[in-house]
Design a protein around this motif. Structure first.
Motif, PDB file in Angstrom:
ATOM      1  N   TYR A 114       0.880  -1.335   0.189  1.00  0.00           N
ATOM      2  CA  TYR A 114       0.017  -0.132  -0.023  1.00  0.00           C
ATOM      3  C   TYR A 114       0.810   1.248  -0.124  1.00  0.00           C
ATOM      4  O   TYR A 114       1.995   1.340   0.724  1.00  0.00           O
ATOM      5  N   GLN A 115       0.246   2.236  -0.672  1.00  0.00           N
ATOM      6  CA  GLN A 115       1.250   3.651  -0.630  1.00  0.00           C
ATOM      7  C   GLN A 115       0.945   4.052   0.803  1.00  0.00           C
ATOM      8  O   GLN A 115       0.024   3.621   1.732  1.00  0.00           O
ATOM      9  N   GLU A 116       1.741   5.157   1.388  1.00  0.00           N
ATOM     10  CA  GLU A 116       1.597   5.625   2.592  1.00  0.00           C
ATOM     11  C   GLU A 116       0.236   6.383   2.699  1.00  0.00           C
ATOM     12  O   GLU A 116      -0.367   6.769   1.826  1.00  0.00           O
ATOM     13  N   ALA A 117      -0.621   6.134   3.642  1.00  0.00           N
ATOM     14  CA  ALA A 117      -1.933   6.661   4.338  1.00  0.00           C
ATOM     15  C   ALA A 117      -1.824   8.142   3.765  1.00  0.00           C
ATOM     16  O   ALA A 117      -1.042   8.969   4.169  1.00  0.00           O
ATOM     17  N   ASP A 118      -3.149   8.436   3.418  1.00  0.00           N
ATOM     18  CA  ASP A 118      -3.413   9.923   3.039  1.00  0.00           C
ATOM     19  C   ASP A 118      -4.421  10.355   3.915  1.00  0.00           C
ATOM     20  O   ASP A 118      -5.451   9.497   4.176  1.00  0.00           O
ATOM     21  N   TYR A 119      -4.077  11.140   4.653  1.00  0.00           N
ATOM     22  CA  TYR A 119      -5.006  11.778   5.730  1.00  0.00           C
ATOM     23  C   TYR A 119      -5.945  12.965   5.344  1.00  0.00           C
ATOM     24  O   TYR A 119      -4.966  14.109   4.897  1.00  0.00           O
ATOM     25  N   SER A 120      -7.039  13.178   5.378  1.00  0.00           N
ATOM     26  CA  SER A 120      -7.681  14.293   5.085  1.00  0.00           C
ATOM     27  C   SER A 120      -8.556  14.707   6.331  1.00  0.00           C
ATOM     28  O   SER A 120      -9.638  14.324   6.642  1.00  0.00           O
ATOM     29  N   PHE A 121      -8.106  15.965   6.728  1.00  0.00           N
ATOM     30  CA  PHE A 121      -8.507  16.668   8.083  1.00  0.00           C
ATOM     31  C   PHE A 121      -9.645  17.707   7.762  1.00  0.00           C
ATOM     32  O   PHE A 121      -8.947  18.652   6.865  1.00  0.00           O
ATOM     33  N   ASP A 122     -10.920  17.636   8.131  1.00  0.00           N
ATOM     34  CA  ASP A 122     -11.574  18.991   7.716  1.00  0.00           C
ATOM     35  C   ASP A 122     -11.285  20.144   8.779  1.00  0.00           C
ATOM     36  O   ASP A 122     -11.576  21.320   8.430  1.00  0.00           O
ATOM     37  N   ASP A 123     -10.784  19.925   9.608  1.00  0.00           N
ATOM     38  CA  ASP A 123     -10.243  20.960  10.778  1.00  0.00           C
ATOM     39  C   ASP A 123      -8.513  21.039  10.770  1.00  0.00           C
ATOM     40  O   ASP A 123      -7.956  20.082  11.505  1.00  0.00           O
ATOM     41  N   ALA A 124      -7.944  21.672  10.108  1.00  0.00           N
ATOM     42  CA  ALA A 124      -6.395  21.777  10.023  1.00  0.00           C
ATOM     43  C   ALA A 124      -5.917  21.702  11.305  1.00  0.00           C
ATOM     44  O   ALA A 124      -4.726  21.675  11.650  1.00  0.00           O
ATOM     45  N   ASN A 125      -6.512  22.545  12.264  1.00  0.00           N
ATOM     46  CA  ASN A 125      -5.936  22.714  13.598  1.00  0.00           C
ATOM     47  C   ASN A 125      -6.138  21.307  14.514  1.00  0.00           C
ATOM     48  O   ASN A 125      -5.382  21.189  15.845  1.00  0.00           O
ATOM     49  N   LYS A 126      -6.945  20.397  14.198  1.00  0.00           N
ATOM     50  CA  LYS A 126      -7.235  19.267  14.658  1.00  0.00           C
ATOM     51  C   LYS A 126      -7.493  19.455  16.400  1.00  0.00           C
ATOM     52  O   LYS A 126      -6.915  18.968  17.259  1.00  0.00           O
ATOM     53  N   THR A 127      -8.460  20.366  16.461  1.00  0.00           N
ATOM     54  CA  THR A 127      -8.989  20.868  17.808  1.00  0.00           C
ATOM     55  C   THR A 127     -10.492  20.697  17.912  1.00  0.00           C
ATOM     56  O   THR A 127     -11.011  21.219  16.674  1.00  0.00           O
ATOM     57  N   ILE A 128     -11.146  20.115  18.757  1.00  0.00           N
ATOM     58  CA  ILE A 128     -12.524  19.898  18.858  1.00  0.00           C
ATOM     59  C   ILE A 128     -13.109  21.265  19.325  1.00  0.00           C
ATOM     60  O   ILE A 128     -12.874  21.788  20.556  1.00  0.00           O
ATOM     61  N   ASP A 129     -13.701  22.067  18.534  1.00  0.00           N
ATOM     62  CA  ASP A 129     -14.219  23.596  18.752  1.00  0.00           C
ATOM     63  C   ASP A 129     -15.551  23.570  17.994  1.00  0.00           C
ATOM     64  O   ASP A 129     -15.879  24.638  17.945  1.00  0.00           O
ATOM     65  N   SER A 130     -16.154  22.576  17.523  1.00  0.00           N
ATOM     66  CA  SER A 130     -17.189  22.641  16.944  1.00  0.00           C
ATOM     67  C   SER A 130     -18.136  21.324  17.120  1.00  0.00           C
ATOM     68  O   SER A 130     -17.746  20.657  17.584  1.00  0.00           O
ATOM     69  N   ALA A 131     -19.199  20.939  16.558  1.00  0.00           N
ATOM     70  CA  ALA A 131     -20.029  19.974  16.904  1.00  0.00           C
ATOM     71  C   ALA A 131     -19.681  18.647  16.266  1.00  0.00           C
ATOM     72  O   ALA A 131     -19.755  17.782  16.843  1.00  0.00           O
ATOM     73  N   GLN A 132     -18.966  18.957  15.175  1.00  0.00           N
ATOM     74  CA  GLN A 132     -18.112  17.762  14.440  1.00  0.00           C
ATOM     75  C   GLN A 132     -17.143  18.151  13.626  1.00  0.00           C
ATOM     76  O   GLN A 132     -16.944  19.022  12.913  1.00  0.00           O
ATOM     77  N   ASP A 133     -16.225  17.084  13.628  1.00  0.00           N
ATOM     78  CA  ASP A 133     -14.739  17.029  13.100  1.00  0.00           C
ATOM     79  C   ASP A 133     -14.676  15.569  12.398  1.00  0.00           C
ATOM     80  O   ASP A 133     -15.269  14.693  12.716  1.00  0.00           O
ATOM     81  N   THR A 134     -14.241  15.594  11.274  1.00  0.00           N
ATOM     82  CA  THR A 134     -13.748  14.295  10.575  1.00  0.00           C
ATOM     83  C   THR A 134     -12.510  14.286   9.779  1.00  0.00           C
ATOM     84  O   THR A 134     -12.011  15.215   9.220  1.00  0.00           O
ATOM     85  N   VAL A 135     -12.092  13.082  10.079  1.00  0.00           N
ATOM     86  CA  VAL A 135     -10.830  12.770   9.153  1.00  0.00           C
ATOM     87  C   VAL A 135     -11.108  11.524   8.581  1.00  0.00           C
ATOM     88  O   VAL A 135     -11.501  10.609   8.912  1.00  0.00           O
ATOM     89  N   THR A 136     -10.589  11.518   7.025  1.00  0.00           N
ATOM     90  CA  THR A 136     -10.541  10.305   6.274  1.00  0.00           C
ATOM     91  C   THR A 136      -9.238   9.902   5.866  1.00  0.00           C
ATOM     92  O   THR A 136      -8.373  10.746   5.461  1.00  0.00           O
ATOM     93  N   ILE A 137      -9.147   8.773   6.211  1.00  0.00           N
ATOM     94  CA  ILE A 137      -7.871   7.968   5.885  1.00  0.00           C
ATOM     95  C   ILE A 137      -7.813   7.032   4.516  1.00  0.00           C
ATOM     96  O   ILE A 137      -8.939   6.322   4.437  1.00  0.00           O
ATOM     97  N   THR A 138      -7.139   7.433   3.480  1.00  0.00           N
ATOM     98  CA  THR A 138      -7.220   6.649   2.328  1.00  0.00           C
ATOM     99  C   THR A 138      -5.837   5.951   2.052  1.00  0.00           C
ATOM    100  O   THR A 138      -4.806   6.155   2.202  1.00  0.00           O
ATOM    101  N   ASN A 139      -6.311   4.553   1.989  1.00  0.00           N
ATOM    102  CA  ASN A 139      -5.190   3.562   1.534  1.00  0.00           C
ATOM    103  C   ASN A 139      -5.366   3.221   0.042  1.00  0.00           C
ATOM    104  O   ASN A 139      -6.291   2.643  -0.422  1.00  0.00           O
ATOM    105  N   GLU A 140      -4.281   3.294  -0.583  1.00  0.00           N
ATOM    106  CA  GLU A 140      -4.187   2.916  -2.206  1.00  0.00           C
ATOM    107  C   GLU A 140      -3.138   1.838  -2.514  1.00  0.00           C
ATOM    108  O   GLU A 140      -2.181   1.706  -1.921  1.00  0.00           O
ATOM    109  N   LYS A 141      -3.414   0.851  -3.181  1.00  0.00           N
ATOM    110  CA  LYS A 141      -2.714  -0.337  -3.413  1.00  0.00           C
ATOM    111  C   LYS A 141      -3.172  -0.480  -4.942  1.00  0.00           C
ATOM    112  O   LYS A 141      -4.183  -0.985  -5.328  1.00  0.00           O
ATOM    113  N   ASN A 142      -2.145  -0.396  -5.872  1.00  0.00           N
ATOM    114  CA  ASN A 142      -2.176  -0.877  -7.279  1.00  0.00           C
ATOM    115  C   ASN A 142      -1.026  -1.969  -7.695  1.00  0.00           C
ATOM    116  O   ASN A 142       0.021  -2.026  -6.978  1.00  0.00           O
TER     117      ASN A 142
END
Length: 339
Positions: A274-302
């Motif tokens: 697999y390629q190195e995991a790709d992290y997508s944070f909707d809050d770049a500060n990675k701090t809880i300061d709203s009702a919802q934060d989300t991070v998506t981890i994508t793994n790709e293998k070809n």
């Protein structure tokens, strides 16, 4: 008829005299009860639905501030001091039907008339996610003399004159808020060799704000089982959770106090192609300061696709072979006939 008019006039005059005498009596005989205590109201709100506030006790201090119109020798330093109690909430009471509770202020015994002013301050606690009331509260007690007795005529609380638009506003209700949100960790697997049935291990680490303590459990569901990060799991302000995710699965952590930061790290799967995991944070500060934060981890293998005969084009290859073979047979037969 004349007698009826005189009678009606007499009743009207009597009524007016009675009203007038009552008004004079009321104006000249206002009586003040001796007041030994007064209450103010604390309202404990919840910023977001679906959160559970920790048990909390709000404490206060009260200080002598000023006195006017009192007997000679009575100053702010030696005037009688009032006392104030505290108010406690059980877990989950923020934002509930019992969010409003009274706090009792016990007044001292006064020996002189005057206007006595006290400053009430809420003691700032250390519970993560709780916003403490940071403004001063002024308590003003007006004491008068009536019928040879010193009595409390009026008591009220107000905002100090140095707090902007709320200058001198009378109020007996003061609010606190518990704020907590969610963190969702989502998995996506891509690539022609990506295994969408594979479990990927992820470590989520939470860190409390400096000087703050997380006093209520963080909940989540992993693998269909409900789990928690209990308050006892925090060491030096840090707590971790290990979860496993397949393609298109999401684990959501709930009741994370505002101000808590987080990191999300997946195990290394590069040794499995697999390629190195790709992290997508909707809050770049990675701090809880709203009702919802989300991070998506994508793994790709070809990978390279086998282009041999064992592939989807095999039927077409066999068909072409048969055509060429049939053509060769026809050619040979015609050649023999022509000879």
């Amino acid at each position: 008829m004349m007698k009826m008019k005189k009678l009606a006039t007499g009743f009207l005059a009597a009524a007016m005299m009675l009203s007038a005498s009552n008004a004079v009596f009321a104006a000249g005989s206002t009586s003040y009860d001796d007041c030994g205590s007064v209450t103010i109201t604390k309202v404990y709100e919840a910023q977001n639905q679906g959160t559970t506030s920790p048990a909390e006790t709000f404490g206060f201090t009260i200080e002598r501030t000023s006195v006017t119109d009192a007997a000679e020798g009575i100053t702010a330093a030696n005037m009688p001091v009032a006392t104030i109690g505290s108010v406690s909430y059980a877990a989950g009471e923020a934002g509930s039907d019992t969010k409003a509770k009274d706090i009792t202020i016990t007044l001292p015994e006064y020996t002189s008339v005057g206007v006595y002013t006290y400053t009430i301050k809420e003691t700032a606690g250390s519970t993560a996610g709780v916003t403490y009331y940071g403004n001063d509260i002024l308590l003003k007690v007006t004491v008068i003399e009536q019928d040879g007795k010193v009595r409390v005529a009026a008591v009220h609380t107000e905002t100090p004159v140095d707090t902007g638009n709320a200058q001198g506003k009378k109020s007996d209700t003061f609010s606190n808020t518990y704020s907590a949100g969610k963190l969702s960790v989502k998995k996506t697997v891509t690539g022609n060799l990506g295994d969408q049935s594979k479990d990927f291990k992820v470590t989520v680490t939470f860190a409390a704000p400096e000087g703050k303590t997380v006093n209520e459990a963080i909940s989540y569901i992993d693998g269909g089982s409900p789990k928690t990060i209990p308050t006892t799991a925090w060491e030096d302000g840090v707590a971790t959770a290990e979860i496993e995710l397949k393609h298109d699965e999401t684990v959501t952590f709930t009741n994370i106090p505002y101000g808590v930061t987080y990191t999300v790290v997946e195990d290394d799967y590069t040794t499995e192609g697999y390629q190195e995991a790709d992290y997508s944070f909707d809050d770049a500060n990675k701090t809880i300061d709203s009702a919802q934060d989300t991070v998506t981890i994508t793994n790709e293998k070809n990978g390279m696709i086998d282009t041999g005969i064992h592939m989807d084009s095999l039927p077409y290859v066999l068909t072409l072979a048969l055509i060429f073979g049939f053509g060769a047979v026809l050619f040979i037969r015609r050649r023999r006939i022509s000879e």
